[in-house]
Design a protein around this motif. Sequence first.
Motif, short mmCIF file in Angstrom:
data_model
loop_
_atom_site.label_atom_id
_atom_site.label_comp_id
_atom_site.label_asym_id
_atom_site.label_seq_id
_atom_site.Cartn_x
_atom_site.Cartn_y
_atom_site.Cartn_z
N VAL A 46 0.94 -1.41 0.35
CA VAL A 46 -0.02 -0.01 0.24
C VAL A 46 0.73 1.48 0.01
O VAL A 46 0.49 2.47 -0.71
CB VAL A 46 -1.00 0.19 1.32
CG1 VAL A 46 -2.12 1.14 0.94
CG2 VAL A 46 -2.14 -0.76 0.72
N ARG A 47 1.50 1.57 1.04
CA ARG A 47 2.67 2.65 1.05
C ARG A 47 3.57 2.71 -0.64
O ARG A 47 3.73 3.90 -0.80
CB ARG A 47 3.78 2.54 1.77
CG ARG A 47 3.16 2.37 3.68
CD ARG A 47 3.85 2.61 4.84
NE ARG A 47 4.69 1.83 5.05
CZ ARG A 47 4.26 0.68 5.90
NH1 ARG A 47 2.93 0.78 6.39
NH2 ARG A 47 4.80 -0.50 6.21
N ARG A 49 2.66 1.37 -3.35
CA ARG A 49 1.75 2.32 -4.46
C ARG A 49 1.39 3.96 -3.70
O ARG A 49 1.06 4.87 -4.97
CB ARG A 49 0.31 1.32 -4.61
CG ARG A 49 -0.05 0.11 -4.80
CD ARG A 49 -0.43 -0.57 -4.81
NE ARG A 49 -1.53 0.11 -5.31
CZ ARG A 49 -3.76 0.48 -5.38
NH1 ARG A 49 -3.96 -0.28 -4.68
NH2 ARG A 49 -4.21 1.22 -6.25
N LEU A 50 1.54 4.35 -3.18
CA LEU A 50 1.18 6.16 -2.63
C LEU A 50 2.33 6.25 -2.33
O LEU A 50 1.89 7.46 -3.74
CB LEU A 50 0.92 5.57 -0.83
CG LEU A 50 -0.63 5.68 -0.58
CD1 LEU A 50 -0.64 5.51 1.17
CD2 LEU A 50 -1.91 6.19 -0.38
N THR A 68 -7.07 8.09 -1.26
CA THR A 68 -7.96 7.89 -1.28
C THR A 68 -9.08 6.80 -1.65
O THR A 68 -8.76 5.62 -1.49
CB THR A 68 -8.59 8.43 0.08
OG1 THR A 68 -7.86 9.15 1.61
CG2 THR A 68 -9.53 7.02 1.11
N ALA A 70 -8.41 5.14 -4.56
CA ALA A 70 -7.42 3.68 -5.05
C ALA A 70 -7.52 2.63 -4.58
O ALA A 70 -7.01 1.60 -5.16
CB ALA A 70 -6.54 4.76 -5.60
N PHE A 71 -8.23 3.03 -2.77
CA PHE A 71 -7.99 2.07 -2.52
C PHE A 71 -9.35 1.06 -1.33
O PHE A 71 -10.02 2.00 -1.10
CB PHE A 71 -7.42 2.23 -1.11
CG PHE A 71 -5.18 2.44 -1.51
CD1 PHE A 71 -4.54 1.65 -1.74
CD2 PHE A 71 -5.53 3.65 -1.67
CE1 PHE A 71 -3.29 1.54 -2.03
CE2 PHE A 71 -3.87 3.71 -2.36
CZ PHE A 71 -3.37 3.19 -2.35
N ASP A 72 -8.77 -0.34 -1.31
CA ASP A 72 -10.51 -0.31 -0.46
C ASP A 72 -9.88 -0.87 1.24
O ASP A 72 -10.29 -1.53 1.59
CB ASP A 72 -10.72 -1.71 -0.62
CG ASP A 72 -12.04 -2.21 -0.16
OD1 ASP A 72 -13.00 -1.09 0.02
OD2 ASP A 72 -11.77 -3.87 -0.16
N LEU A 73 -9.71 0.87 1.55
CA LEU A 73 -9.15 1.21 2.89
C LEU A 73 -10.16 2.14 3.57
O LEU A 73 -9.96 2.42 2.11
CB LEU A 73 -7.49 0.89 2.96
CG LEU A 73 -7.17 -0.09 2.55
CD1 LEU A 73 -5.42 -0.39 2.56
CD2 LEU A 73 -6.73 -0.87 3.32
N ILE A 78 -5.36 4.91 5.00
CA ILE A 78 -4.94 5.54 4.34
C ILE A 78 -3.59 6.45 4.68
O ILE A 78 -2.74 6.86 4.87
CB ILE A 78 -5.65 6.44 3.21
CG1 ILE A 78 -5.69 5.13 2.52
CG2 ILE A 78 -4.28 7.10 2.28
CD1 ILE A 78 -4.75 3.78 1.77
N HIS A 81 -0.71 5.25 6.99
CA HIS A 81 0.47 5.01 5.98
C HIS A 81 1.38 5.81 5.41
O HIS A 81 2.28 5.80 5.09
CB HIS A 81 -0.55 4.05 4.17
CG HIS A 81 -0.50 2.63 4.62
ND1 HIS A 81 0.51 2.20 4.82
CD2 HIS A 81 -1.85 2.36 5.14
CE1 HIS A 81 -0.23 0.50 5.85
NE2 HIS A 81 -1.41 0.44 4.86
#
Length: 134
Positions: A46-47, A49-50, A68, A70-73, A78, A81
């Motif tokens: 995740v990090r 990708r961020l 935000t 772009a993620f299923d979180l 987010i 991260h």
Amino acid sequence: MSKQEVTAVGRPGAADACCPGLLSAPLDEEQADELAKVFKALGDPVRLRLLSMIASRAGGEVCVCDLTPAFDLSQPTISHHLKLLRQAGLIDCERRGTWVYYWLLPETTDRLAGILTRPGGTATAGSPATGDAS
């Protein structure tokens, strides 16, 4: 973490003093600790990708509101991260009204690249250039 607390890898001018290339000199304990923090921050998908989303953004910065979705979180996840990337000295941010904008700190990624780059023409033990079969 404040801008004054950026890791040794992220400090301007710190590349030569604190973190020589891995193949030019052994790292001391402090150097290894500082580098490990940065690599740990990069070790999460995740990090990573961020960081990629921030670094590749036209204009050099991106609003958290664009990251935000772009993620299923959740947004707090987010933000956590992003905080870890900031603490590692890879990104910085600024609050503008209700939103926070992020941008890459290229001096840190440039230093990482320099640390990982093999000096030109230098072969390592076991590499094909040495003729070693191992």
